[in-house]
Design a protein around this motif. Structure first.
Motif, short mmCIF file in Angstrom:
data_model
loop_
_atom_site.label_atom_id
_atom_site.label_comp_id
_atom_site.label_asym_id
_atom_site.label_seq_id
_atom_site.Cartn_x
_atom_site.Cartn_y
_atom_site.Cartn_z
N ASP A 447 3.42 -8.75 8.10
CA ASP A 447 3.51 -7.32 8.38
C ASP A 447 3.91 -7.07 9.83
OD1 ASP A 447 2.39 -6.52 5.77
OD2 ASP A 447 0.60 -7.51 6.54
N ARG A 448 3.39 -7.89 10.72
CA ARG A 448 3.75 -7.82 12.13
C ARG A 448 4.13 -9.22 12.58
NH1 ARG A 448 3.42 -3.37 10.82
NH2 ARG A 448 2.32 -1.60 11.79
N ASP A 497 8.64 -7.81 16.07
CA ASP A 497 8.30 -6.41 16.32
C ASP A 497 8.00 -6.15 17.79
OD1 ASP A 497 8.18 -5.33 13.52
OD2 ASP A 497 6.79 -6.99 13.35
N GLN A 540 5.95 -2.09 2.56
CA GLN A 540 6.54 -2.10 3.90
C GLN A 540 7.01 -3.50 4.27
OE1 GLN A 540 4.00 -0.36 6.90
NE2 GLN A 540 3.48 1.40 5.60
N ARG A 541 6.22 -4.50 3.89
CA ARG A 541 6.60 -5.88 4.21
C ARG A 541 7.90 -6.25 3.51
NH1 ARG A 541 2.24 -9.48 2.11
NH2 ARG A 541 0.96 -8.29 3.57
N ARG A 543 10.23 -4.17 2.49
CA ARG A 543 11.33 -3.41 3.11
C ARG A 543 11.76 -4.05 4.42
NH1 ARG A 543 8.41 1.22 1.35
NH2 ARG A 543 7.54 1.53 3.44
N ARG A 544 10.79 -4.58 5.14
CA ARG A 544 11.10 -5.22 6.42
C ARG A 544 12.12 -6.34 6.24
NH1 ARG A 544 8.27 -6.90 11.23
NH2 ARG A 544 9.32 -8.75 12.02
N LYS A 547 15.82 -5.45 4.80
CA LYS A 547 16.83 -4.81 5.67
C LYS A 547 17.71 -5.82 6.40
CE LYS A 547 13.99 -4.51 9.86
NZ LYS A 547 13.27 -3.62 10.79
#
Length: 548
Positions: A447-448, A497, A540-541, A543-544, A547
């Motif tokens: 996630d980060r 990030d 979200q992960r 989608r990260r 992209k």
């Protein structure tokens, strides 16, 4: 039940291992471990309960009623006579004693086997007791601790004994689905149907030193294959080396070790009301361009802090869990339970080693498939227990060798990429030094994703790229510049990030200062990702990475 451990009646006791004489009261104080050779002598179920659980906390669970002699079995004597004799000699109903209680304040359900009762054999009564204990743990949502000691199945109960393997395994599967922790402690001996069912299915599997553990007995194996087995074969230490046991723990350390495991499901420890700012850099223009050669040199500096160095500073206790539970362990990739900023986490990372001997032992932080499968196992444990995952990445890449290929290196890495993409718990990854290729990415689908300012992250080593594309390994600096491996470019491309600024001179110049900055960065990142709903987090992960 009794409230204190029964004492040795004899004034002197002969050790079964070294045959030295031990003063009886001292033998008791040492938990019946020989002070000379370290042999762990067998304990009764009562001994175990008194040793592990808090004084006065144990409450006996009544054993379920089962048929006394389901097959009317007779060998040299009727089976009921064997049962009656075992009950008279031990004071037990059968080979398992189950209780509720507390261990270092943690409420638990415990099922403890007693080898004195017909060799701790697994019959209907024993299987029913284990299953009932698991059901009680499920009802109370309290961890289940199982202590095993068994020669295997109870032949006098035929196929009904065999069915206990499936029944008890099914009960532990229910605890898995409910997210209830299980800890199995394997003692000498643990064989046959017990070893091949509930004994080896715990979230954490511990073993006492020297305990003999396996499916078939040593003599059966030797007779079958027609050759003598190594002395250490089927010992706890042998099984740990082959990735089947998380840790071999001395009897004196067993209670605090289990306590550390149970802490993982405890409430977060008190933390500061306000987490100080980590001073993370999110704008690449705040980072000065760096010479490619300096990036390579700094990321690979032999004094750069490694995973265990960081954990010593930022973790409030770390319990390493070993093995992939398939057949191997990998010292290059370390994992276990820790607390960071008071929060229980599963932590994974690479360890390069400080001197030549350690670097060789740890394969220079180049993990084998066993390491990636161990990481996957621990990530699934994190998902079961609802724990965040923290990974520290510092590796030249996955191990390139015959053993690695024979054991499916590509498959192991691919499985981790897929697993991490959908893991429901928070994941924070930090590139602390060298992020080499797919071997690094296998712990960095998160996630980060953070990186130290002196770290590097690349699809291939600069030397490898130079050799392939420039046909000249000496062009490594030129390749590094083209690959844009430094923190500034990683941030610019959105690969990471944020960047953690290193102390003056680099992390290797001030390891403690680097660890303080890492601690603060992790606390901030964990605070942010824990607050995200699980479904949104995995979306979200995905989608990260979609992209790129």
């Amino acid at each position: 039940m009794e409230t204190s451990i029964p004492t040795i009646e004899a004034e002197w006791v002969a050790c079964d291992g070294c045959r030295s004489l031990i003063y009886g009261p001292r033998f008791d104080r040492d938990l019946r471990v020989c002070s000379g050779c370290g042999r762990h002598h067998r304990l009764t179920a009562q001994h175990r309960i008194e040793q592990l659980l808090d004084t006065g906390s144990a409450v006996r669970l009544e054993p379920p009623a089962v048929p006394h002699d389901p097959l009317a079995f007779v060998d040299s004597q009727p089976y009921p006579q064997r049962l009656d004799r075992a009950r008279a000699e031990t004071g037990l109903t059968d080979a398992v004693v189950c209780v509720t209680g507390t261990l270092l304040g943690h409420p638990v359900v415990a099922a403890v086997m007693d080898f004195r009762f017909l060799g701790g054999s697994l019959g209907v009564a024993a299987g029913e007791a284990i299953t009932a204990a698991a059901e009680e743990a499920l009802r109370l949502r309290q961890p289940l601790i199982i202590v095993t000691a068994s020669g295997g199945a109870r032949m006098q109960e035929g196929a009904l004994s065999l069915m206990q393997m499936a029944k008890t395994s099914q009960a532990l599967g229910e605890l898995d689905r409910a997210g209830v922790m299980t800890v199995c402690v394997l003692t000498d001996p643990t064989y046959g149907g017990v070893a091949a069912s509930f004994a080896t299915l715990g979230d954490v599997v511990l073993a006492e030193p020297g305990a003999r553990i396996g499916f078939a007995g040593r003599r059966v194996i030797e007779q079958t294959i027609g050759r003598e087995l190594p002395d250490r074969f089927q010992t706890a230490e042998f099984l740990q080396e082959h990735g089947l046991v998380d840790a071999v723990v001395s009897r004196a350390a067993l209670r605090p070790t289990i306590g550390t495991v149970l802490d993982a499901q405890g409430p977060p420890a008190a933390r500061p009301v306000a987490v100080p700012s980590a001073g993370l850099i999110r704008d690449p223009e705040q980072l000065a361009p760096a010479d490619p050669g300096e990036i390579i040199h700094g990321a690979r500096h032999p004094d750069r802090p490694a995973m265990l160095d960081y954990l010593a500073h930022l973790s409030d206790g770390f319990l390493e869990l070993k093995g992939d539970r398939i057949g191997g362990d990998c010292p290059a990739l370390i994992g276990g339970l820790a607390r960071i900023d008071g929060r229980a986490v599963v932590v994974l990372g690479f360890q390069k080693g400080r001197d030549t001997a350690e670097r060789l032992r740890r394969n220079f932080a180049m993990a084998l498939p066993h390491g990636y499968r161990k990481a996957a196992r621990l990530m699934r444990l994190a998902a079961k227990l609802g724990l965040p995952v923290v990974t520290l990445v510092d590796t030249p890449g996955a191990h390139p060798g015959i053993e690695a290929e024979e054991n499916g290196q590509a498959w192991a890495i691919a499985e981790n990429l897929r697993l991490m993409a959908g893991l429901p718990v928070p994941i924070v990854a930090v590139v602390t030094g060298e992020g080499g290729s797919g071997g690094a990415l296998a712990l960095a689908v998160a996630d980060r994703v953070l990186a130290f300012s002196g770290a590097m992250y690349s699809v291939i080593s600069p030397e490898g790229c130079a050799a392939i594309l420039w046909k000249d390994p000496a062009a490594a600096h030129r390749a590094a510049a083209a690959l844009q491996i430094g923190a500034r470019d990683l941030l610019r491309h959105g690969i990471v990030d944020a960047v953690i600024p290193e102390p003056p001179g680099g992390a290797h110049a001030d390891p403690a200062g680097a660890a303080d900055r890492l601690r603060t960065a992790l606390a901030e990142a964990l605070r942010d990702v824990v607050a995200i709903a699980p479904h949104d987090r995995t979306a979200q992960r995905r989608r990260r990475f979609r992209k790129y």
